[in-house]
Design a protein around this motif. Structure first.
Motif, short mmCIF file in Angstrom:
data_model
loop_
_atom_site.label_atom_id
_atom_site.label_comp_id
_atom_site.label_asym_id
_atom_site.label_seq_id
_atom_site.Cartn_x
_atom_site.Cartn_y
_atom_site.Cartn_z
N ILE A 7 0.85 -1.18 0.00
CA ILE A 7 0.00 0.00 0.00
C ILE A 7 0.89 1.23 0.00
CG2 ILE A 7 -1.78 1.23 1.31
CD1 ILE A 7 -2.50 -1.56 2.53
N GLN A 11 -0.75 6.49 2.35
CA GLN A 11 -2.08 6.04 2.74
C GLN A 11 -2.08 5.31 4.09
OE1 GLN A 11 -4.21 3.80 -0.22
NE2 GLN A 11 -3.88 5.31 -1.82
N SER A 15 -4.66 6.40 10.08
CA SER A 15 -5.80 5.53 9.82
C SER A 15 -6.71 5.46 11.04
CB SER A 15 -5.35 4.12 9.41
OG SER A 15 -4.54 3.54 10.41
N ARG A 32 -14.08 10.82 6.74
CA ARG A 32 -13.42 11.22 5.49
C ARG A 32 -13.45 12.74 5.31
NH1 ARG A 32 -9.94 9.55 4.15
NH2 ARG A 32 -10.47 7.51 3.28
N ARG A 39 -6.72 6.49 6.13
CA ARG A 39 -7.22 5.20 5.67
C ARG A 39 -8.29 4.76 6.64
NH1 ARG A 39 -5.08 2.37 1.71
NH2 ARG A 39 -5.63 0.16 1.43
N TYR A 41 -11.44 1.99 7.98
CA TYR A 41 -11.71 0.56 8.11
C TYR A 41 -13.16 0.33 8.53
CZ TYR A 41 -6.77 -0.61 7.68
OH TYR A 41 -5.50 -0.76 7.20
N HIS A 66 -13.01 6.10 -0.03
CA HIS A 66 -11.70 5.58 -0.44
C HIS A 66 -10.55 6.49 0.02
CE1 HIS A 66 -13.55 2.46 -2.86
NE2 HIS A 66 -14.34 3.37 -3.41
N PRO A 67 -9.42 5.87 0.45
CA PRO A 67 -9.17 4.44 0.58
C PRO A 67 -9.81 3.86 1.83
CG PRO A 67 -7.22 5.65 1.25
CD PRO A 67 -8.21 6.68 0.76
N ASP A 93 -10.59 -1.30 -0.91
CA ASP A 93 -9.21 -1.16 -1.36
C ASP A 93 -8.25 -2.10 -0.66
OD1 ASP A 93 -9.65 1.32 -3.04
OD2 ASP A 93 -10.34 2.05 -1.10
N GLU A 94 -8.71 -2.79 0.35
CA GLU A 94 -7.86 -3.67 1.16
C GLU A 94 -8.78 -4.62 1.90
OE1 GLU A 94 -5.71 -3.16 5.52
OE2 GLU A 94 -5.77 -1.42 4.20
#
Length: 341
Positions: A7, A11, A15, A32, A39, A41, A66-67, A93-94
């Motif tokens: 990654i 990014q 997080s 966001r 980032r 979750y 995103h992400p 994205d993950e």
């Protein structure tokens, strides 16, 4: 061969942790706005739920997020692979595998923190997920479980899972106690040992390492960047969300915006959700900490808490909460340390 996809480092610097009952899509859209570079979750979702449940709800995702990563729970490689594929197809994205949750329900299902004792199974699960999807597969883990205090055992876990194709690890820098402590106590009682995560990064420089656990201030978050790729904030991000905005500006640049300006930027999203049948209370519960520590913060929470559940509650309630709060003189936010590297 396992994927070696990594990654982008920018990014990973900042997080927001996956948090059950908190980091739903409404929360993530709000975060966001506060932190354009963070980032994000999801809450942990069990692989079986993704495969057999209401994907429209469980995999809800707004394009602005995103992400954003989907965190999965589970311990069956085949099911995790199917769920990872569905998550990637939904646009995440993950895919992150939970190896850190200590709750009794999670233990009964043989996933979460108890997987720290089964590195071969975790490695097989990661390998299956890597094979099944085209986005990075990552792991969030603890240092160990119960009275495991052997750094060598922790590093051996990381090494075996990395061999399965995981290049990025989020290390919640505490042990998880599977008996005798509640999930809440497991976030507070076991001592923090950030030095294990720092040492792991020194000894395995090809891996990406994030630190999670107990990070409450901007100064603490910034200090971690001297040692690892990033700082993952949990409860501090949720209960004092303006911290996310201040960190994003300090670490990535941009103009510090007022709390009221940021909140009003959420109005189009809120009104669109209300028009689709979502109740205001499902969104405003994530906003209550925006003025935490500020004069008028209690009034802000009170107006939203008392009014959001009422039939017909709409954006005007948010404006009313802001008006009450803005009647108080707000102190100037202190400057923040700058990130390096």
């Amino acid at each position: 061969m396992p994927s070696t996809a990594v990654i982008a480092p920018d990014q990973l610097r900042l997080s927001v942790a996956p948090m059950m009952d908190w980091t739903d899509t409404h929360c993530r859209v709000f975060h966001r706005l506060l932190a354009p570079h963070a980032r994000l979750y999801t809450e942990m979702v069990h692989a079986n739920a993704v495969i057999h449940g209401d994907r429209g709800r469980l995999l809800a995702l707004d394009p602005v997020e995103h992400p954003v990563a989907l965190q999965l729970g589970g311990s069956e490689p085949e099911l995790l692979a199917r769920a990872a594929r569905l998550g990637a197809e939904a646009g995440f994205d993950e895919i992150n595998l939970n190896c850190g949750c200590p709750s009794d329900r999670v233990q009964a299902g043989r996933f979460g923190a108890c997987l720290m004792r089964e590195p071969t199974l975790v490695a097989a699960s990661v390998a299956a997920m890597v094979e099944a999807c085209d986005v990075p597969v990552t792991v969030k883990c603890r240092l160990g479980v119960d009275d495991d205090h052997d750094y060598g055992r922790f590093r051996a876990f990381i090494d075996e899972v990395a061999a399965g194709g995981c290049r990025m690890f989020v290390v919640h820098a505490r042990n998880a106690w599977l008996q005798g402590l509640s999930p809440k106590e497991n976030r507070e009682v076991p001592p923090l040992r950030y030095d294990w995560a720092y040492r792991l990064k020194r000894e395995r420089p090809d891996l990406q390492v994030l630190v999670n656990g107990g990070i409450a201030t901007a100064e603490e978050a910034t200090a971690h960047l001297q040692h690892v790729e990033g700082a993952m904030l949990g409860r501090a991000a949720y209960h004092t969300p303006y911290l996310l905005h201040r960190l994003d500006v300090a670490w990535f640049g941009g103009e510090l915006r007022s709390r009221a300006e940021l909140l009003r930027a959420l109005q189009p999203y809120v009104e669109a959700q209300l028009a689709s049948g979502v109740f205001l209370k499902h969104i405003t519960r994530h906003l209550l900490g925006l003025f935490a520590g500020e004069r008028g913060g209690r009034a802000f929470r009170q107006v939203l808490s008392e009014g959001a559940h009422r039939p017909g509650a709409d954006w005007s309630l948010v404006e009313r909460a802001l008006a009450v709060t803005e009647s108080f003189a707000a102190p100037t936010a202190p400057s923040l340390p700058q990130a390096s590297g």
